[in-house]
Design an enzyme around this catalytic site. Structure first.
Site, PDB file in Angstrom:
ATOM      1  N   THR A  34      78.402  21.047 137.568  1.00 12.30           N
ATOM      2  CA  THR A  34      79.014  20.184 136.554  1.00 12.30           C
ATOM      3  C   THR A  34      80.372  20.706 136.078  1.00 12.30           C
ATOM      4  O   THR A  34      81.047  20.025 135.300  1.00 12.30           O
ATOM      5  CB  THR A  34      78.101  20.100 135.314  1.00 12.30           C
ATOM      6  OG1 THR A  34      77.830  21.440 134.872  1.00 12.30           O
ATOM      7  CG2 THR A  34      76.789  19.412 135.642  1.00 12.30           C
ATOM      8  N   CYS A  38      78.676  27.415 129.482  1.00 10.24           N
ATOM      9  CA  CYS A  38      77.713  27.475 128.372  1.00 10.24           C
ATOM     10  C   CYS A  38      77.525  28.898 127.866  1.00 10.24           C
ATOM     11  O   CYS A  38      77.908  29.856 128.518  1.00 10.24           O
ATOM     12  CB  CYS A  38      76.339  26.980 128.832  1.00 10.24           C
ATOM     13  SG  CYS A  38      76.256  25.218 129.143  1.00 10.24           S
ATOM     14  N   CYS A  42      72.128  27.620 125.004  1.00 11.65           N
ATOM     15  CA  CYS A  42      72.338  26.173 125.196  1.00 11.65           C
ATOM     16  C   CYS A  42      71.016  25.414 125.295  1.00 11.65           C
ATOM     17  O   CYS A  42      70.082  25.839 125.978  1.00 11.65           O
ATOM     18  CB  CYS A  42      73.168  25.923 126.452  1.00 11.65           C
ATOM     19  SG  CYS A  42      73.652  24.195 126.588  1.00 11.65           S
ATOM     20  N   ARG A  43      70.960  24.255 124.628  1.00 10.94           N
ATOM     21  CA  ARG A  43      69.742  23.450 124.636  1.00 10.94           C
ATOM     22  C   ARG A  43      69.678  22.516 125.835  1.00 10.94           C
ATOM     23  O   ARG A  43      68.657  21.884 126.084  1.00 10.94           O
ATOM     24  CB  ARG A  43      69.656  22.610 123.343  1.00 10.94           C
ATOM     25  CG  ARG A  43      69.307  23.415 122.108  1.00 10.94           C
ATOM     26  CD  ARG A  43      69.301  22.553 120.853  1.00 10.94           C
ATOM     27  NE  ARG A  43      70.655  22.183 120.411  1.00 10.94           N
ATOM     28  CZ  ARG A  43      71.206  20.976 120.557  1.00 10.94           C
ATOM     29  NH1 ARG A  43      70.530  20.004 121.135  1.00 10.94           N
ATOM     30  NH2 ARG A  43      72.428  20.734 120.136  1.00 10.94           N
ATOM     31  N   ARG A  45      69.487  21.128 129.707  1.00  7.52           N
ATOM     32  CA  ARG A  45      68.564  21.491 130.779  1.00  7.52           C
ATOM     33  C   ARG A  45      69.161  22.651 131.585  1.00  7.52           C
ATOM     34  O   ARG A  45      70.356  22.667 131.885  1.00  7.52           O
ATOM     35  CB  ARG A  45      68.338  20.290 131.694  1.00  7.52           C
ATOM     36  CG  ARG A  45      66.958  20.246 132.322  1.00  7.52           C
ATOM     37  CD  ARG A  45      66.641  18.813 132.756  1.00  7.52           C
ATOM     38  NE  ARG A  45      67.563  18.367 133.818  1.00  7.52           N
ATOM     39  CZ  ARG A  45      67.342  18.586 135.113  1.00  7.52           C
ATOM     40  NH1 ARG A  45      66.268  19.207 135.515  1.00  7.52           N
ATOM     41  NH2 ARG A  45      68.204  18.131 136.010  1.00  7.52           N
ATOM     42  N   ARG A  67      84.792  23.842 131.938  1.00  6.29           N
ATOM     43  CA  ARG A  67      85.105  23.243 130.646  1.00  6.29           C
ATOM     44  C   ARG A  67      84.002  23.602 129.660  1.00  6.29           C
ATOM     45  O   ARG A  67      82.827  23.634 130.031  1.00  6.29           O
ATOM     46  CB  ARG A  67      85.179  21.719 130.772  1.00  6.29           C
ATOM     47  CG  ARG A  67      86.275  21.246 131.702  1.00  6.29           C
ATOM     48  CD  ARG A  67      86.075  19.793 132.067  1.00  6.29           C
ATOM     49  NE  ARG A  67      84.891  19.623 132.892  1.00  6.29           N
ATOM     50  CZ  ARG A  67      84.204  18.487 132.982  1.00  6.29           C
ATOM     51  NH1 ARG A  67      84.556  17.440 132.284  1.00  6.29           N
ATOM     52  NH2 ARG A  67      83.147  18.414 133.764  1.00  6.29           N
ATOM     53  N   CYS A  69      81.029  23.472 127.191  1.00  2.41           N
ATOM     54  CA  CYS A  69      79.911  22.532 127.063  1.00  2.41           C
ATOM     55  C   CYS A  69      79.930  21.867 125.682  1.00  2.41           C
ATOM     56  O   CYS A  69      80.211  22.504 124.676  1.00  2.41           O
ATOM     57  CB  CYS A  69      78.618  23.308 127.255  1.00  2.41           C
ATOM     58  SG  CYS A  69      77.137  22.387 126.878  1.00  2.41           S
ATOM     59  N   CYS A  72      76.357  23.257 123.615  1.00  7.11           N
ATOM     60  CA  CYS A  72      76.296  24.585 122.971  1.00  7.11           C
ATOM     61  C   CYS A  72      77.638  25.048 122.418  1.00  7.11           C
ATOM     62  O   CYS A  72      77.701  26.005 121.662  1.00  7.11           O
ATOM     63  CB  CYS A  72      75.724  25.615 123.934  1.00  7.11           C
ATOM     64  SG  CYS A  72      76.726  25.858 125.419  1.00  7.11           S
TER      65      CYS A  72
HETATM   66 ZN   LIG Z   1      75.824  24.335 127.009  1.00  5.53          ZN
END
Ligand SMILES: [Zn+2]
Length: 355
Positions: A34, A38, A42-43, A45, A67, A69, A72
């Site tokens: 992606t 993060c 981080c919440r 997946r 880039r 996130c 988070c």
């Molecule tokens: Zn994240």
């Protein structure tokens, strides 16, 4: 630094799966699928292990094209940012294509100096650089996601490039003019890594037209100028010239190459062209002053104009503007940063002496 030690990677990956708060700020994880970066908690997946890369600093993740996130928010949460800084970052996030100016910050009762200091301290970069990297990484990702459709048109002989106005719009903020010449030309852009950090390489069908470190000042201006001068649109991809340039630059960094063979395409004024030509006559491992360059061009009074044309060089290393130094032998301005200039000169001196 990118973390490569397998044991550390295993520990970090476990911390990521466990959302372990003790690892916040210890590592920044890039998700290859992606291009998002993060922190441990981080919440979102969790990515598969083969799709992650760990960095010890946020700047390195950004330099590598990731880039921050939106879940988070590594910039705000890795080093608890004061509310003013958080506010400033949210302005960037909500306007990813536009520069947030000092004036706008002040309108929101944010102190530009405070924000700049915080970024320098925690991430070793200015807020300005952060914004630019954020915009460029965003634009590149959009170019990449448009690549399939683009490649198709590209292979079809550029006949139907009309759909590519959108990528152009996103990278430079305005639509290309509705004329065919504008859309018939293509500049491909690719990024690769070097021991001094990642670089962008761009090429037309005539040769390499840009080679720059990704954090170079004025990079977006160069993209804009190139598109205007070549009446072209930048799209993500490679061609024979970008590949040759990458190969030659790798050889240069490993000390195996002193002279470059790749063809260049350097649109500019006649004077700029002459200055860039003249730069290429400074031998590997040696330096010259602006004054000497001006004299070589038979324009001894044009020192400042020579310096300015030097600054407009878009092809770092191959057109060796790093070999120009001040009259007193001091290192002077280098758009890629003085540390890099120093490194390049020392690198060349080492290998020139070995010859
Ligand atoms: Zn994240």
């Amino acid at each position: 630094m990118q973390v490569t030690d397998p044991e550390t990677v295993a520990t970090y990956y476990q911390a990521l799966i466990d959302r372990n708060p003790r690892f916040v700020g210890i590592f920044f994880v890039g998700v290859k699928t992606t291009s998002i970066c993060c922190i441990a908690t981080c919440r979102a997946r969790k990515p598969k292990r083969e799709n992650v890369v760990f960095y010890t600093t946020f700047k390195e993740a950004l330099d590598a094209g990731y880039r921050p996130c939106k879940v988070c928010r590594p910039t705000e949460n890795a080093n608890e940012a004061p509310s003013q800084v958080q506010h400033a970052i949210s302005l960037v996030r909500n306007n990813p294509k536009r520069k947030v100016t000092d004036w706008q910050l002040k309108q929101h009762k944010i102190s530009p100096e405070g924000v700049r200091r915080w970024f320098k301290k925690h991430y070793g970069m200015t807020f300005h650089t952060f914004q630019r990297m954020y915009r460029i990484n965003n634009a590149l990702e959009e170019l990449k996601s448009g690549k399939t459709a683009t490649t198709t048109a590209y292979e079809a002989g550029y006949n139907s490039l009309s759909g590519f106005g959108y990528t152009y719009k996103k990278i430079i903020g305005q639509s290309p003019k509705n004329n065919n010449t504008m859309q018939n030309n293509v500049i491909v852009i690719n990024r690769f890594t070097t021991p001094l950090g990642p670089m962008f390489v761009c090429a037309t069908e005539q040769g390499v037209c840009l080679l720059e470190f990704v954090d170079r000042r004025m990079l977006e201006t160069e993209f804009k100028d190139l598109q205007r001068l070549k009446k072209a649109t930048i799209i993500a991809g490679e061609n024979g010239y970008t590949q040759q340039a990458q190969r030659e630059i790798n050889e240069y960094f490993s000390g195996k190459r002193q002279i470059f063979d790749v063809k260049l395409d350097t649109p500019g004024t006649a004077f700029q062209q002459s200055v860039w030509q003249c730069l290429q006559t400074i031998p590997y491992g040696q330096t010259a002053s602006y004054q000497q360059q001006a004299e070589k061009l038979n324009k001894p009074k044009a020192v400042r104009a020579v310096a300015s044309a030097n600054g407009h060089n878009r092809i770092a290393i191959i057109i060796p503007c790093h070999r120009v130094i001040g009259k007193d032998g001091k290192l002077v301005g280098y758009a890629g940063g003085l540390e890099r200039k120093q490194w390049l000169l020392e690198h060349e001196q080492k290998f020139a002496a070995a010859q």
